[in-house]
Structures are given as structure tokens and as C-alpha cells.
Design an enzyme around this catalytic site. Sequence first.
Site, PDB file in Angstrom:
ATOM      1  N   LYS A   1       0.662  -1.155   0.030  1.00 48.02           N
ATOM      2  CA  LYS A   1      -0.139   0.149  -0.401  1.00 48.02           C
ATOM      3  C   LYS A   1       0.952   1.335  -0.175  1.00 48.02           C
ATOM      4  O   LYS A   1       0.192   2.504  -0.623  1.00 48.02           O
ATOM      5  CB  LYS A   1      -1.414   0.236   0.596  1.00 48.02           C
TER       6      LYS A   1
ATOM      7  N   LYS B   1      -5.354  -9.876  -7.070  1.00 46.37           N
ATOM      8  CA  LYS B   1      -5.944 -10.308  -6.819  1.00 46.37           C
ATOM      9  C   LYS B   1      -6.864  -8.953  -7.015  1.00 46.37           C
ATOM     10  O   LYS B   1      -6.982  -7.605  -7.642  1.00 46.37           O
ATOM     11  CB  LYS B   1      -6.261  -9.646  -5.358  1.00 46.37           C
TER      12      LYS B   1
ATOM     13  N   LYS C   1     -11.200  -3.975  -3.879  1.00 40.82           N
ATOM     14  CA  LYS C   1     -12.938  -3.016  -3.489  1.00 40.82           C
ATOM     15  C   LYS C   1     -11.200  -1.285  -4.376  1.00 40.82           C
ATOM     16  O   LYS C   1     -12.463  -0.795  -3.822  1.00 40.82           O
ATOM     17  CB  LYS C   1     -13.455  -2.917  -3.112  1.00 40.82           C
TER      18      LYS C   1
END
Length: 333
Positions: A115, A199, A202
Amino acid sequence: MEQQRKRMLSGIKPTGKLTLGNYIGAIKQFISYQDEYELLVFIADLHALTLPIDPKELRENTKNLISIYLACGLDPEKVILFKQSDVHEHAELGYVMTCNSNMGELSRMTQYKDKTAKISNKESIPTGIFIYPALMAADILLYDPDYVPVGIDQKQHVELTRDLALKFNSHYSETFKLPEPVIAKTGAKIASLSNPTKKMSKSESDKGTIYLLDDVNISRKKIMSAVTDSDSIVKYDLENKPGISNLLTIASSLSKKSIEEIENEFVGKGYGEFKKYVADIVVDELSLLQQKVKEIQESGIIDKVLAAGAEKASYLARKKLNKVYTKIGLRKR
Ligand code: ATP
Ligand code: LTN
């Protein structure tokens, strides 16, 4: 005498629109556990603050997440269903766990590395992403679960939770049970339809993501244009056919059929027909889900379910935090 049921706990962040990955990899798994285990499922709303989020969006996501939990069949009579921020002990034990962890342990976390890799100015990395696993450890350790069902990406955080629990136990005496991660066999990782080696996520919205509450026609189009390989054999082969393997996983997870049965049905047929088959399964499932979500939102039961869940969770969390505060010297013996 009836044997004590094992306890299980898990949560999902209300950070965005829920995806088919969340549904297959997490929510559907929870449903399958609710009869066998003493299950706690929560909305990890404090975790949603780790990256900037608009308050209106957070409220909306939270309402949708609890509605989806209920619409999918989580039964509040069987499961303790609650919102993390309604039980203030999460934040409090989270702070204790932050103090019980070190920079090395937290900076080794893959999710943290992934991230923050995208943030070019390192000075601006939000501290919340860094200490996230300490709060997650607290979420778990407050309730002494035996098992924590998560997607493969979260396994490392559950392992860190065990390390932090061990460290605490050996420093202050036995306090926390060591939880075990449970990774579902099929569907542990649903991939993006447009980039099947990645992956389905969202927070990285793209044409490869199926959102549970989106117009089902959009989802159908996304499946029909899913990236596949250039031959035309419907066969599970993760390495050479990641796109087809992903569609097979999706179809098998949503139907009662095994991957092998589906492969056999499509011997000699092309990808177009196979994609239509997968799209029909997904669209049927999502149409039904959306109808139930609508009914739940109109019924007004959400607040009652959350209030009852928070009361039950608080009872357990309060007992554990008192014990911890006493052990570390914040409370008199
Ligand atoms: P983000 O994209 O923001 O990292 P996310 O979609 O991974 O979020 P989480 O709230 O972190 O969502 O995940 C909720 C649960 O859903 C976790 O157990 C996670 O492992 C699972 N999950 C999320 N995406 C997938 C996926 N593509 N396949 C299988 N499981 C998934
Ligand atoms: N970090 C998890 C969500 C989460 C969680 C938890 C899962 C927060 N606290 C405790 C299991 C147990 C995620 O990103 N999916």
C-alpha cells in the site's frame, strides 16, 4: 455434556463497494461456519480510517456492509454481529498492541509494503496504515477466538497477532489464546477479470472488479470481456490459464458443482459459451442478493441488530481489557 464450540472471529473494512472477491473469499465462508462455531463477525470501521475516506461514504459503506452480511444469511440470533467502533475496547487494546509491537515487525508486513509502495512522498504515508496490524491484533485477541477466517492476503497479519500474543503472554503471564488463520480452499483468492494475476480488490476499482450492488448488466459485460488466454480449452491451470481458472473458481464457488464437473460440461465448447455460463450464475446470485439487501434496508432492523451485537461483544471485550489493564499495571490488582 455438550462440548464447548470453538470460537471464530472475522471482519471486513467498509472501505469501498464490496466485491465478488469479498463475497466468495470472506462472506460466504462466514455463513458456512455459523452453525458449527461460536462466530463473531464485525464491520472493521476503525480500519477504514487508515486511508482518507469521506464521512458520507463511510456511513454508506457501513450500511451496505451490514445489509449484505444479513442478506447473505448471517443470522444475528446465531452470530455476534457488530461494528468495531461501537466497542471502544478495540481502540484501547489496539493502543496497547501498538506499544507491544516494534517498527521491524510492522514494516515487514506485505500489505504495508504494497500500500505504501504507491505513495511517492514517504513523509506523507499515513501512520494508520503502519499500525493497522496492531489494531487488527487487538480485534482478534479481545475475544480469544480459536480460528480467524481470512483471505490469503491477511494470513500474515494473523501470524503477527500470534507473535504479539506470545510476546505479551511471556512478558506478563498467560493472557491471550493464540488464534489460527483459516484460509478457504477454493476462492481464497479471486482475481481481477482484467488482470487475472492480480487480486480483485475494492480499493483499486477497475473493469476487472465485480461489485455486489452494481447494476448486474455491468457485471455481465465485465465477465463477457474477462481476459483469458488464446486457446479454447476450459481447464483449470492457474499458471498458464489464470483467467479461465479464475472464472472456474467463481462458477464453482457460486454453484454446487466442482471445478472438474464444470470442466467436463465444457469439453469441446468455446470460451464464449463458458463466459455466458459464468455470467448467468453471477447475475442470478447478485440479483437475488440485491433484492434481499433492498428489503433489509427498508425493514429498519439494521440499528437493532448492531445495538444487540455491540452489547454482546462489549461484555466479552470489557472482561478481557480489564484483565490486560490489570496485568500491565494500569489497574490495581
Ligand atoms: P482492499 O482492496 O482495500 O485491500 P479488500 O477488497 O481486500 O480491500 P478487505 O476488507 O481487506 O477488502 O477484505 C475483506 C475480506 O475479503 C478479507 O478476508 C479478504 O481477504 C477477502 N478478500 C478481499 N478480496 C478478495 C479476493 N479478491 N479474493 C478472495 N478474498 C478476498
Ligand atoms: N484486515 C482485515 C480486516 C480485519 C480483520 C480483523 C479480519 C480487521 N480486523 C480481525 C479478521 C480479524 C482485512 O483487511 N481484510
